[in-house]
Scaffold this active site. Structure first.
Site: not given
Length: 361
Positions: A259, A250, A242, A285
């Site tokens: 991304d 983000n 993770d 993620e």
């Protein structure tokens, strides 16, 4: 010459391109081959100096096919065009040729087989059955009529009959071969295209669009199979990764940058496939890596290498780098699929809540 070549290219693109429905391609293949056969039949009759009807009928048939083709091309009524072309040739023109080309002593009986072949390949449904039955009845009647009333047919000399049969055999065999070859080639090209599309759709169904890694659905099926065959394949390890603080990345830098981070980490994971791993994006993620046929020390070395390369190569900004946390578990034969994922997820949770940037086993 250039105009002729351009016209031929246009016809090929309009009638025989893979984008054109197969039924239409086969129909026009039949007509093109029939046109070739009629031209050769006309030349043969002319050279042998057969009767005027024997010379004119192939020529009339050729121009009829040309007219039908223009009509069919303009109206795009492929099935009706196929029915009209085949029924007019097979049930009208060919039987008339049977009368003027020596009946059974000429080469016309060979064209009966061409009619049957084209009927089977071009027509559909009840129409195909109807034309087949009519052809059998009509040609049987012609054979019987020739046997009982031979004076109705224009006789050929022995030499002309021999040449007519020989040429008819060559022409009909050539036309049938070309037609069958074109149909076979079209079918092969279509099957190849279907196989390519199937592989593409299968890949799209099994891979994550953003990262190109296997998706959750594929990995779940693969992992279930790997667990079932654990006794045959030996050791099996699963690591769940993770990306640390990904929501912060983000929110601060935007989803497009997020991304980019996902793709970079995916590329890093993909390198481990050289060691026989299977990698997937499990969601968001989170990523899963399945490591088979290695002992625990070797498998952990792969996981730690992923952590090390991530914190030294995937930069955010101003010298700051992405880190990842990982849970690691070795599968045992008594473990089920659900238990395995639950346990590795628990270990990942511990890694996330005890400082991140680490692997918990």
């Amino acid at each position: 010459m250039e105009r002729i070549l351009s016209f031929l290219k246009y016809l090929r693109a309009s009638l025989f391109s893979p984008k054109i429905p197969l039924e239409k391609r086969i129909t026009y293949s039949m007509v093109v081959c029939a046109m070739l056969g009629e031209l050769l039949g006309f030349l043969e009759s002319y050279i042998l100096k057969l009767s005027t009807p024997a010379i004119l009928l192939p020529l009339i048939s050729f121009f009829l096919l040309v007219a039908f083709s223009f009509w069919g091309f303009r109206t795009k009524k492929t099935r009706l065009f196929a029915f009209i072309s085949l029924s007019s040739m097979g049930l009208i023109i060919f039987p008339l040729m049977f009368f003027v080309n020596g009946g059974l002593h000429g080469g016309m009986p060979l064209y009966f087989m061409m009619t049957i072949l084209c009927t089977a390949l071009v027509l559909r449904g009840k129409t195909r059955i109807a034309i087949f039955i009519l052809s059998i009845i009509e040609y049987s009647a012609l054979f019987a009529l020739y046997h009982y009333q031979p004076q109705l047919f224009i006789e050929l000399s022995h030499n002309d009959a021999y040449v007519d049969q020989l040429v008819s055999m060559i022409v009909s065999s050539t036309v049938v071969f070309i037609f069958a070859y074109i149909v076979s080639l079209q079918n092969y090209n279509d099957r190849k295209k279907i196989e390519q599309l199937s592989l593409l759709y299968e890949k799209q169904a099994n891979t994550d669009e953003l990262t190109g890694l296997y998706n959750r659905r594929y990995f779940n099926n693969f992992l279930k199979l790997a667990i079932l065959t654990l006794g045959d394949t030996g050791m099996l390890h699963v690591a769940m990764f993770d990306i640390d603080d990904f929501k912060f990345v983000n929110d601060k830098y935007g989803h497009p940058f997020g991304d980019v981070i996902l793709r970079k980490f995916s590329s890093l994971l993909r390198k481990t496939e050289n060691n026989g791993t299977t990698v997937c994006r499990y969601g968001g993620e989170e990523f899963l890596v399945l490591i088979p046929k290695k002992d625990k020390t070797e498998a952990l070395a792969i996981v730690n290498q992923i952590l090390e390369e991530t914190r030294t190569s995937i930069e955010i900004n101003d010298g700051r780098f992405i880190t990842v946390s990982a849970g690691f578990i070795t599968c045992t034969e008594e473990m089920t699929y659900d238990v395995l994922l639950q346990e590795v997820d628990k270990k990942l949770y511990i890694a996330k809540t005890t400082g991140k940037n680490r692997v918990i086993t």
